[in-house]
Scaffold this active site. Structure first.
Site, PDB file in Angstrom:
ATOM      1  N   TYR A  84      75.065 -24.394 107.161  1.00 37.96           N
ATOM      2  CA  TYR A  84      74.625 -25.387 106.180  1.00 37.96           C
ATOM      3  C   TYR A  84      76.066 -25.575 105.431  1.00 37.96           C
ATOM      4  O   TYR A  84      76.756 -24.875 105.139  1.00 37.96           O
ATOM      5  CB  TYR A  84      73.763 -24.500 105.184  1.00 37.96           C
ATOM      6  CG  TYR A  84      73.484 -25.299 103.793  1.00 37.96           C
ATOM      7  CD1 TYR A  84      73.696 -26.745 103.735  1.00 37.96           C
ATOM      8  CD2 TYR A  84      72.824 -24.558 102.680  1.00 37.96           C
ATOM      9  CE1 TYR A  84      73.199 -27.297 102.519  1.00 37.96           C
ATOM     10  CE2 TYR A  84      72.582 -25.158 101.700  1.00 37.96           C
ATOM     11  CZ  TYR A  84      72.576 -26.393 101.525  1.00 37.96           C
ATOM     12  OH  TYR A  84      72.535 -27.159 100.399  1.00 37.96           O
ATOM     13  N   LYS A 112      72.930 -28.124 108.938  1.00 38.60           N
ATOM     14  CA  LYS A 112      72.532 -28.860 107.998  1.00 38.60           C
ATOM     15  C   LYS A 112      74.020 -29.858 107.235  1.00 38.60           C
ATOM     16  O   LYS A 112      74.565 -28.973 106.816  1.00 38.60           O
ATOM     17  CB  LYS A 112      71.720 -28.200 107.086  1.00 38.60           C
ATOM     18  CG  LYS A 112      71.389 -29.023 105.714  1.00 38.60           C
ATOM     19  CD  LYS A 112      70.616 -28.126 104.705  1.00 38.60           C
ATOM     20  CE  LYS A 112      70.538 -29.031 103.529  1.00 38.60           C
ATOM     21  NZ  LYS A 112      69.988 -28.099 102.462  1.00 38.60           N
TER      22      LYS A 112
END
Length: 295
Positions: free
Chosen positions: A135, A164
């Protein structure tokens, strides 16, 4: 595990005295997201106020989320810790309770080198067998991982299977695709970039938007999958004013306020030093919701 579609973020409701998570209200919120067509549930992200929970509270929310979802869709548990040791504790717990994956973001006080970031992910991956989503969100973590570093870790750490990307820079996604020869699935984490990212081949959209916008995020993804760009554009521009507002206003307070306007019980305001939405913000949310989802 191949994830596609809408990965949704629930809030973390608190009890009336504000001392602990309200698990009944959490279950209601998760059930709402499932009804709104979400393809995975990702508790304990920014929307879920993970940074403001004790370890025991984090465990409660993680475990209850897995229990409520009950295998209907994958559950991706968010982990954001300054220390590698605490991140490993959380990763082990996520595996013990039956989570399907973990979404890991390193948090920085001292600026981390690329080698330190690699070491962080390697140490966590060595302790669990769960798939790991990198992330990247420098706005909240203070750590900005380059596409080159992300792909290097993907190549060198077998459990890293997805990323992400939340910088809001579409070129980052193009670069990840190019450097990984299209092998590393990327997911959009910037709400205002959803249309561009999905058109660019993002495997999914990680978002709190289904809390307030119902099926619209899933419909956007479906339009892109069907190749109907005109319908996708109309859907996206309908959502965009609210997508932009909840990001700029701060996700925990705007999502909680929006849910309350929709009649969903959200418990106490966000944990201090975060504040509840003020009257002007609530009025703006009310206006946007009525424009986007007229009764």
């Amino acid at each position: 595990m191949k994830l596609t579609g809408i990965i949704a973020y629930p809030i973390t409701p608190f009890t009336k005295d504000g001392t602990q998570p309200d698990l009944n209200k959490l279950a209601h919120n998760i059930e709402l997201l499932l009804q709104n067509g979400c393809d995975a549930i990702a508790p304990l992200g920014s929307t879920g106020e993970s940074a403001y929970l004790s370890f025991a509270e984090w465990q409660q929310v993680a475990q209850h989320s897995v229990q409520v979802v009950a295998g209907c869709v994958p559950v991706i548990i968010g982990i954001s810790e300054l220390t590698t040791e605490q991140a490993i504790h959380k990763a082990r717990f996520a595996e013990e309770i039956g989570a399907d994956a973990i979404m890991v973001i390193p948090v920085s006080y001292w600026k981390l080198t690329d080698d330190e970031i690699c070491g962080y992910y390697k140490a966590i991956a060595a302790e669990v067998s769960l798939p790991v989503m990198i992330y990247n969100n420098p706005a909240t973590s203070g750590v900005d991982m380059s596409p080159e570093l992300i792909v290097k870790m993907f190549r060198g750490i077998p459990q890293i299977t997805m990323v992400k990307e939340s910088t809001g820079d579409i070129q980052r996604m193009h670069k990840i695709h190019q450097l990984s020869s299209g092998e590393l699935p990327f997911y959009n984490g910037s709400n205002p970039l959803a249309l561009e990212a999905l058109c660019a081949g993002a495997s999914g959209w990680c978002t709190a938007a289904p809390n307030l916008l119902g099926m619209l995020p899933k419909e956007l993804f479906s339009h892109i999958q069907a190749g109907d760009l005109q319908a996708a554009k109309e859907n996206f521009y309908r959502q965009l004013p609210l997508l932009s507002f909840i990001v700029s206003g701060g996700l925990p307070k705007t999502v909680k306020a929006g849910l309350a306007l929709k009649g969903v019980e959200v418990g106490q305001p966000p944990r201090k030093p975060l504040t509840a939405a003020n009257e002007q913000e609530i009025a703006t949310l009310s206006r946007l919701l009525k424009q986007i989802l007229p009764e």
